[in-house]
Design a protein around this motif. Structure first.
Motif, PDB file in Angstrom:
ATOM      1  N   PHE A 127       0.820  -1.209   0.005  1.00  0.00           N
ATOM      2  CA  PHE A 127       0.003  -0.041  -0.020  1.00  0.00           C
ATOM      3  C   PHE A 127       0.861   1.282   0.013  1.00  0.00           C
ATOM      4  O   PHE A 127       0.287   2.470   0.147  1.00  0.00           O
ATOM      5  CB  PHE A 127      -0.897   0.102   1.109  1.00  0.00           C
ATOM      6  N   ASP A 128       2.223   1.127  -0.312  1.00  0.00           N
ATOM      7  CA  ASP A 128       3.111   2.240   0.073  1.00  0.00           C
ATOM      8  C   ASP A 128       2.708   3.576  -0.824  1.00  0.00           C
ATOM      9  O   ASP A 128       2.841   4.759  -0.627  1.00  0.00           O
ATOM     10  CB  ASP A 128       4.401   1.826  -0.095  1.00  0.00           C
ATOM     11  N   LYS A 129       2.300   3.114  -2.087  1.00  0.00           N
ATOM     12  CA  LYS A 129       1.910   4.270  -3.293  1.00  0.00           C
ATOM     13  C   LYS A 129       0.616   4.906  -3.004  1.00  0.00           C
ATOM     14  O   LYS A 129       0.322   6.037  -3.657  1.00  0.00           O
ATOM     15  CB  LYS A 129       2.205   3.931  -4.578  1.00  0.00           C
ATOM     16  N   LEU A 146       0.686  -8.997   9.793  1.00  0.00           N
ATOM     17  CA  LEU A 146       0.579  -7.793   9.023  1.00  0.00           C
ATOM     18  C   LEU A 146       2.250  -7.553   8.820  1.00  0.00           C
ATOM     19  O   LEU A 146       2.836  -7.638   9.815  1.00  0.00           O
ATOM     20  CB  LEU A 146      -0.026  -6.728   9.645  1.00  0.00           C
ATOM     21  N   PRO A 147       2.653  -7.206   7.749  1.00  0.00           N
ATOM     22  CA  PRO A 147       4.206  -6.855   7.417  1.00  0.00           C
ATOM     23  C   PRO A 147       4.318  -5.730   8.376  1.00  0.00           C
ATOM     24  O   PRO A 147       3.613  -4.853   8.413  1.00  0.00           O
ATOM     25  CB  PRO A 147       4.335  -6.736   5.921  1.00  0.00           C
ATOM     26  N   PHE A 151       1.095   0.144   7.159  1.00  0.00           N
ATOM     27  CA  PHE A 151       0.209   1.127   7.053  1.00  0.00           C
ATOM     28  C   PHE A 151       1.035   2.520   6.949  1.00  0.00           C
ATOM     29  O   PHE A 151       0.416   3.645   7.089  1.00  0.00           O
ATOM     30  CB  PHE A 151      -0.869   1.034   8.035  1.00  0.00           C
ATOM     31  N   ASP A 152       2.454   2.622   7.261  1.00  0.00           N
ATOM     32  CA  ASP A 152       3.122   3.583   7.440  1.00  0.00           C
ATOM     33  C   ASP A 152       2.926   4.765   6.494  1.00  0.00           C
ATOM     34  O   ASP A 152       2.890   5.865   6.801  1.00  0.00           O
ATOM     35  CB  ASP A 152       4.629   3.293   7.473  1.00  0.00           C
ATOM     36  N   LYS A 153       2.738   4.509   5.070  1.00  0.00           N
ATOM     37  CA  LYS A 153       2.516   5.681   4.366  1.00  0.00           C
ATOM     38  C   LYS A 153       1.048   6.087   4.149  1.00  0.00           C
ATOM     39  O   LYS A 153       0.828   6.968   3.460  1.00  0.00           O
ATOM     40  CB  LYS A 153       2.837   4.956   3.017  1.00  0.00           C
TER      41      LYS A 153
END
Length: 322
Positions: A127-129, A146-147, A151-153
């Protein structure tokens, strides 16, 4: 000299018409299975029993609904030409995994709905982009972990649904970057409150209590609320397998010791036939509405060849008379 000119024009017109039919069979108005709205840029392909994503979805599509089909996998480049999407629904399918980079081009996406699938894990950075995302549905899946930093981005995210999965813990700092989160559903997961890994989640819920909807409903396997867990109760050091990146050592050994000569030759799929049907993945059989579309396309192709033959015979006859 008008005879050959007319025949040539006829050939060009027929070729253009057939190519348009073969390449534009997404929307119902063109013989496809989806409902398209040119004004709102919406494409609705929901509940069509699709096993693959229809090809030639218009590049200016704003909302794409693929909910309620039979999609079990996605090509990595499935949405790379749809950078204008703001809404994508893939809920109620049979997705078991997501390829790395599948959403990387959806830089304008606001809502992504992946609920009611069979996802067991998520690729790192999937989901980074999606930095404009405000809603993410992952509920009613089979996620076991969860990796780290998944959700950081998503700093604009307001709604995150993780209920009804198989989560026992979340990574340290999993929700720290969600500055705008207003609704986070964590209930109906088997949270393991005997391990000290749960202390991050317990503390986070206590700090956000009354500020974020839904978080208080997270309960341990013994039905105790996660926010009530103390350090004494969560005293064990538990180790869980990393299901997102772990590769069996037997597979690694086999790959390292094998050479190209050992790799069996795989049958080549009927790619051209599937492309004619208007679908991206050659390993999926067409459903009933897809077959209807393919039959109409086949009849159109036969008509195209008949008319071309007639035009050629006409040109030959005209030249002989001349």
């Amino acid at each position: 000299m008008m005879g050959p000119v007319l025949a040539a024009c006829l050939l060009i017109i027929l070729s253009t018409a057939w190519i348009s039919q073969a390449n534009g069979a997404t929307c119902k108005k063109d013989g496809g299975v989806c409902t398209c709205n040119d004004q709102t840029k919406n494409v609705d392909c929901s509940y069509k029993e699709l096993t693959a994503i229809p090809s030639n979805i218009p590049t200016d599509t704003d909302r794409l609904v693929l909910q309620g089909n039979k999609l079990s996998s996605l090509p990595r480049t499935a949405f790379h030409h749809l950078s204008k999407l703001t809404y994508l629904s893939l809920g109620e399918n049979q997705l078991q995994t997501l390829p790395t980079g599948v959403f990387d081009h959806l830089v304008n996406l606001n809502e992504l709905r992946l609920g009611a699938n069979q996802l067991k894990s998520l690729p790192e950075g999937v989901f980074d982009k999606l930095t404009k995302l405000t809603r993410l549905d992952l509920d009613y899946n089979q996620l076991k972990s969860l990796p780290s930093g998944v959700f950081d981005k998503l700093t604009l995210l307001e709604k995150l649904y993780l209920l009804n999965n198989q989560l026992r813990r979340v990574p340290e700092g999993a929700f720290d970057k969600l500055q705008n989160i207003k609704d986070l559903r964590l209930n109906d997961n088997p949270w393991d409150c005997s391990c000290n890994d749960i202390l991050y989640l317990s503390k986070w819920i206590r700090e956000k209590e009354g500020k974020v909807n839904g978080i208080e409903s997270a309960t341990c396997v013994n039905k105790k609320a996660v926010l009530e867990i103390t350090e004494e109760e969560a005293a064990e050091d538990c180790v869980y397998p990393n299901t997102t990146t772990a590769i069996p050592t037997t597979i690694i050994t086999t790959l390292a010791s094998s050479n190209d000569d050992d790799i069996p030759e795989l049958p080549v799929p009927q790619e051209n036939f599937q492309k004619f049907l208007g679908y991206q993945e050659p390993d999926h059989l067409p459903t009933q509405p897809q077959c209807l579309m393919s039959i109409s396309g086949y009849l159109g192709l036969m008509m195209f060849f008949v008319l071309i033959s007639a035009a050629i015979l006409y040109v030959v006859h005209f030249l002989k008379k001349a």
